[in-house]
Design an enzyme around this catalytic site. Structure first.
Site, short mmCIF file in Angstrom:
data_model
loop_
_atom_site.label_atom_id
_atom_site.label_comp_id
_atom_site.label_asym_id
_atom_site.label_seq_id
_atom_site.Cartn_x
_atom_site.Cartn_y
_atom_site.Cartn_z
N GLY A 1 0.67 -1.37 -0.07
CA GLY A 1 -0.16 0.00 -0.27
C GLY A 1 0.78 1.35 0.08
N CYS B 1 -8.64 22.31 17.89
CA CYS B 1 -8.50 22.78 19.13
C CYS B 1 -8.04 21.66 19.95
CB CYS B 1 -9.94 23.05 19.54
SG CYS B 1 -10.88 24.20 18.41
N TYR C 1 -2.09 6.76 3.50
CA TYR C 1 -2.71 6.90 4.80
C TYR C 1 -2.91 8.25 5.59
CZ TYR C 1 -1.63 1.95 5.03
OH TYR C 1 -1.56 0.52 4.48
N1 LLP Z 1 -1.93 -6.23 3.97
C1 LLP Z 1 -2.57 -6.17 4.98
C2 LLP Z 1 -3.23 -7.30 5.45
C3 LLP Z 1 -2.43 -5.01 5.75
O1 LLP Z 1 -2.97 -5.11 7.23
C4 LLP Z 1 -1.54 -3.82 5.34
C5 LLP Z 1 -1.58 -2.77 6.27
C6 LLP Z 1 -1.07 -4.02 4.27
C7 LLP Z 1 -1.19 -5.06 3.30
C8 LLP Z 1 -0.37 -2.63 3.53
O2 LLP Z 1 0.81 -2.34 4.25
P1 LLP Z 1 1.78 -1.57 3.58
O3 LLP Z 1 2.24 -1.97 2.41
O4 LLP Z 1 0.87 -0.19 3.31
O5 LLP Z 1 2.90 -0.97 4.75
N2 LLP Z 1 -2.32 3.53 9.06
C9 LLP Z 1 -0.83 3.12 9.50
C10 LLP Z 1 -0.67 1.87 8.47
C11 LLP Z 1 -1.49 0.59 8.68
C12 LLP Z 1 -1.32 -0.31 7.99
C13 LLP Z 1 -2.16 -1.59 8.29
N3 LLP Z 1 -2.04 -2.55 7.30
C14 LLP Z 1 -0.03 4.17 9.02
O6 LLP Z 1 -0.47 5.47 8.69
O7 LLP Z 1 1.30 4.11 9.00
#
Ligand code: LLP
Length: 436
Positions: free
Chosen positions: A296, A365, A395
């Site tokens: 992602g 705030c 994100y």
């Molecule tokens: N696959 C699964 C099952 C996941 O839970 C996630 C991310 C991904 C793929 C993608 O991971 P990436 O390649 O984006 O690292 N909100 C947080 C990140 C939470 C990620 C949750 N799962 C942030 O802003 O850093």
């Protein structure tokens, strides 16, 4: 200055202004207003191509790349993913619906999420998602029951927890043994749920999934999780005669938010994982499964940049200087939630000395509404100046809120010298749209 930029889509104009994807940020701010999310379409496409090509080379056509839509879910993004031949990891009816309305071929999507209601499951089946990734025993039985009612056999994967610490920040480490996600391998729950899944008539187990964390830099994390998963696959083959067709290693490759963070060579890393899996499958006596990745952040993060206009500059002598912007935790909650680092640039004053240490704060705030503490900006920074926060493509929009009834910014895509609105700015009336 240029060599200090985080990413090749950032540059400085002779006028001391920041350019993003070859376009003048001052001009874009004037045209579209601030706060403003910008996204570099070519960068997104390049990242997709890097992944798709690397997976093709490493796994000889027996691999797939699913975009984890949670990083940036909006219609245009899913349409780009469809055009680039990507698959998708979708986690809610909202993401499924967005993909459907983007014309994304849902047979190329898998439905994740750690808690799916019966309605969610039925929705996913109705829209023809390719497979459902099962996260709990309750869910497995619910899928079997709903599939029986619909007289279908639902392809599923089981989400396993390999018990690995990926050394990232706690909130995004998901593969450890005490995780709320999936079925632990070392606790025996993974074997038990596999046995159950194999005994049910209306689900068809197509493989195993794991995801150990996000913003991961340890280069061996994928090798370590592959090793544990392959051993599990070999054990299941031996004990139950079932050989998994798919191994999904999840997402998680880290990206640079600061220039002193490492730059991961994703293609090389995937090649290494490919060679490792081929060798270990032969040694373990199992057929090599199709291998899936679910990136992602690493697809979209550095394709994003947020522009803000400075409001107040408050100097509290000998204590702290605040520079406040017209957005904040409503469009970027990541520092408030994770103390996530960001690079902040004075987009109109790149050629001035950056000699003011300050904390960049949002308009909400809330004392915790901080975009980034302790950044350097020119001492001349003042109301009306433009600030850019880099690497905001993942994100940020997807975690945005309307706290304080602040409308969410638009997403403007930049592509080959052109710009267009992919998500329009929320209006004050949009904020009232659901109020009865
Ligand atoms: N696959 C699964 C099952 C996941 O839970 C996630 C991310 C991904 C793929 C993608 O991971 P990436 O390649 O984006 O690292 N909100 C947080 C990140 C939470 C990620 C949750 N799962 C942030 O802003 O850093």
């Amino acid at each position: 200055m240029a060599e200090q930029f985080l990413c090749s889509n950032l540059s400085a104009g002779e006028n001391g202004r920041l350019y993003f994807a070859g376009q003048d940020t001052q001009e874009l701010a004037r045209r579209y207003g601030t706060p403003l999310y910008l996204m570099d379409e070519q960068r997104i496409r390049e990242r997709c191509r890097t992944y798709v090509q690397a997976v093709k080379t490493a796994f000889g056509g027996r691999g797939r790349v699913l975009f984890a839509a949670k990083a940036a879910a909006f219609r245009r993004m899913l349409a780009i993913m469809a055009e680039e031949g990507m698959c998708a990891d979708l986690v809610s009816p909202g993401e499924i619906w967005t993909a459907a309305r983007a014309g994304f071929p849902l047979e190329r999507a898998w439905f994740h999420s750690s808690n799916k209601s019966d309605e969610d499951i039925a929705f996913a089946m109705e829209h023809g998602v390719g497979a459902i990734v099962v996260d709990s025993t309750e869910e497995l039985f619910a899928i079997d029951r709903i599939a029986a009612e619909r007289r279908v056999q639902q392809p599923i994967l089981l989400r396993l927890t390999p018990g690995i610490d990926p050394h990232t920040f706690e909130a995004v480490a998901t593969g450890k043994v005490d995780s709320k996600f999936g079925f632990g391998i070392e606790t025996g729950l993974a074997e038990e749920i596999t046995r159950t899944a194999l005994s049910l008539c209306h689900v068809s187990l197509i493989g195993f999934h794991c995801h150990v964390g996000s913003e991961v830099f340890d280069s061996d994390v994928f090798l370590r999780s592959a090793e544990i998963m392959l051993r599990f696959i070999a054990m299941v083959k031996e004990r139950y005669g079932y050989e998994a067709g798919i191994l999904d290693l999840g997402g998680g490759y880290g990206v640079r938010y600061l220039s002193d963070q490492p730059d991961i060579d994703i293609a090389a890393n995937i090649m290494e994982v490919g060679a490792y899996i081929t060798r270990r499958c032969a040694e373990l006596g199992i057929a090599q499964p199709e291998v899936a990745f679910e990136p992602g952040r690493s697809i979209v993060a550095d394709a994003g940049l947020t522009l803000y206009t400075v409001g107040m500059v408050k100097r509290i002598p000998d204590i702290v200087n605040y520079v406040s912007v017209d957005g904040g935790m409503t469009d970027n909650i990541r520092y408030a939630l994770y103390q996530a680092p960001y690079t902040v640039l004075a987009a109109g004053k790149l050629s001035e000395p950056w000699d003011l240490r300050c904390t960049v704060v949002g308009r909400c705030c809330e004392s915790g509404d901080i975009i980034q503490p302790d950044v350097a900006l020119p001492a001349s920074i003042r109301r009306g100046d433009l600030l850019a926060v880099c690497t905001t493509g993942a994100y940020n929009y997807s975690m945005a809120s309307n706290y304080n009834r602040v409308p969410r910014p638009p997403i403007v895509m930049l592509n080959e010298g052109e710009s267009y609105v992919a998500v329009r700015r929320e209006s004050l009336d949009d904020l009232l749209a659901l109020d009865e």
